[in-house]
Scaffold this active site. Structure first.
Site, mmCIF file in Angstrom:
data_model
loop_
_atom_site.group_PDB
_atom_site.id
_atom_site.type_symbol
_atom_site.label_atom_id
_atom_site.label_comp_id
_atom_site.label_asym_id
_atom_site.label_seq_id
_atom_site.Cartn_x
_atom_site.Cartn_y
_atom_site.Cartn_z
ATOM 1 N N HIS A 252 0.863 -1.192 0.000
ATOM 2 C CA HIS A 252 0.000 0.000 0.000
ATOM 3 C C HIS A 252 0.891 1.230 0.000
ATOM 4 O O HIS A 252 1.813 1.331 0.808
ATOM 5 C CB HIS A 252 -0.887 -0.015 1.250
ATOM 6 C CG HIS A 252 -1.678 1.239 1.438
ATOM 7 N ND1 HIS A 252 -2.468 1.779 0.445
ATOM 8 C CD2 HIS A 252 -1.800 2.076 2.506
ATOM 9 C CE1 HIS A 252 -3.042 2.884 0.894
ATOM 10 N NE2 HIS A 252 -2.648 3.088 2.135
ATOM 11 N N HIS B 113 0.909 5.766 -1.015
ATOM 12 C CA HIS B 113 0.177 6.948 -1.448
ATOM 13 C C HIS B 113 0.974 7.590 -2.580
ATOM 14 O O HIS B 113 1.146 8.809 -2.607
ATOM 15 C CB HIS B 113 -0.020 7.921 -0.288
ATOM 16 C CG HIS B 113 -1.029 7.458 0.722
ATOM 17 N ND1 HIS B 113 -1.755 8.317 1.504
ATOM 18 C CD2 HIS B 113 -1.446 6.220 1.060
ATOM 19 C CE1 HIS B 113 -2.563 7.622 2.302
ATOM 20 N NE2 HIS B 113 -2.388 6.338 2.049
ATOM 21 N N ASP C 217 1.317 -5.316 -19.901
ATOM 22 C CA ASP C 217 2.294 -6.327 -19.465
ATOM 23 C C ASP C 217 2.028 -6.790 -18.034
ATOM 24 O O ASP C 217 2.360 -7.924 -17.683
ATOM 25 C CB ASP C 217 3.719 -5.754 -19.529
ATOM 26 C CG ASP C 217 4.275 -5.762 -20.939
ATOM 27 O OD1 ASP C 217 3.811 -6.558 -21.769
ATOM 28 O OD2 ASP C 217 5.192 -4.948 -21.202
ATOM 29 N N HIS D 69 -8.677 7.581 -1.440
ATOM 30 C CA HIS D 69 -7.583 7.173 -0.577
ATOM 31 C C HIS D 69 -6.325 6.974 -1.425
ATOM 32 O O HIS D 69 -5.642 7.950 -1.720
ATOM 33 C CB HIS D 69 -8.014 5.930 0.215
ATOM 34 C CG HIS D 69 -7.026 5.440 1.222
ATOM 35 N ND1 HIS D 69 -7.325 4.429 2.112
ATOM 36 C CD2 HIS D 69 -5.745 5.787 1.461
ATOM 37 C CE1 HIS D 69 -6.265 4.203 2.859
ATOM 38 N NE2 HIS D 69 -5.297 5.007 2.488
ATOM 39 N N TYR E 88 7.431 -15.043 -22.284
ATOM 40 C CA TYR E 88 8.377 -13.935 -22.088
ATOM 41 C C TYR E 88 9.449 -14.335 -21.079
ATOM 42 O O TYR E 88 9.167 -15.014 -20.110
ATOM 43 C CB TYR E 88 7.594 -12.729 -21.583
ATOM 44 C CG TYR E 88 8.424 -11.503 -21.313
ATOM 45 C CD1 TYR E 88 8.646 -10.546 -22.297
ATOM 46 C CD2 TYR E 88 8.990 -11.307 -20.058
ATOM 47 C CE1 TYR E 88 9.399 -9.417 -22.040
ATOM 48 C CE2 TYR E 88 9.755 -10.171 -19.792
ATOM 49 C CZ TYR E 88 9.957 -9.239 -20.801
ATOM 50 O OH TYR E 88 10.697 -8.132 -20.523
HETATM 51 ZN ZN LIG Z 1 -3.260 4.798 3.097
#
Ligand SMILES: [Zn+2]
Length: 233
Positions: A95, A97, A120, A169, A227
């Site tokens: 996660h 930002h 891809d 978010h 690939y």
């Molecule tokens: Zn966050």
């Protein structure tokens, strides 16, 4: 011993986000799971990346009970756990930002696939969740964020599109391991930035043709992938 290796991999994946310029201060978190043990290793909350050590990586079970570690886990742990419980093939969650992917999340706009760089890694547009309701925000907010993500994937294969934009978010990405989840977060930021540039140059830009999109994704992923080099194990 296996937990030690998982902690080291999770630390390394967190540091990769810093090296690639995806995090400011303590924003962001990567976790990894040992499926055999049902244990998740995640970055501790609010510890500067430059000070992180493998021992500080927190170990939780799938219900959020801390089984090893002295620091508090990332506040987003419950989101990660929800994804591990409902996406059984994933081994890591990242996660961030990061600037451009977060801008798309704030615009609540899926990122269309404008080119083969996107195709891809992601077999379709990067979807956006619904907004959380007031009661979801007031309740178990981090778990509800995970629930909103899995609702978004009720008809999408999370292995084919290993990323989502949480409305208002920021992105969450995943992959077969913590390292690959972080890798997908880096690629997502790159395609988010390029999609923005593409629309700046031509606001009428069209998504990639389905045939070319399929060609690029399927030559790298799935049973008929060709690939790269043949894997020896
Ligand atoms: Zn966050």
């Amino acid at each position: 011993m296996r937990l030690k290796a998982l902690r080291e991999e999770v630390l390394e994946a967190n540091l990769e986000l810093v090296r690639r310029g995806l995090v400011l201060y303590t924003f962001g978190n990567v976790s990894g799971i040992d499926r055999d043990e049902g244990l998740v290793a995640i970055k501790p909350s609010g510890v500067p990346y430059e000070a992180l050590t493998p021992e500080q990586i927190v170990i939780s079970d799938l219900e959020g009970t801390i089984v090893d570690g002295t620091l508090r886990p990332s506040s987003d742990l419950a989101t990660h756990l929800e994804l591990y419980k409902h996406f059984p093939t994933i081994g890591g969650v990242a996660h961030t930002h990061s600037e451009f992917a977060t801008a798309w999340a704030q615009a609540e706009t899926p990122i269309p696939c404008y080119g083969t760089t996107h195709a891809d890694s992601f077999h379709g547009a990067i979807p956006v969740t619904e907004r959380l309701t007031a009661s979801e925000i007031a309740g178990d907010y981090e778990r509800e964020t995970g629930v909103a993500i899995r609702r978004t994937f009720s008809k999408i294969d999370p292995d084919a599109i290993p990323a989502v934009l949480v409305a208002g978010h920021a992105p969450f990405c995943w992959g077969p391991s913590a390292a690959e989840a972080a890798h997908n977060a880096v690629i997502l930021e790159y395609v988010a930035r390029m999609a923005c540039h593409t629309l700046t140059i031509n606001a009428e830009s069209r998504p990639l043709a389905r045939e070319l999109h399929d060609k690029h994704f399927l030559r790298k992923h799935g049973r008929n992938a060709y690939y790269g080099q043949v894997k020896t194990q």
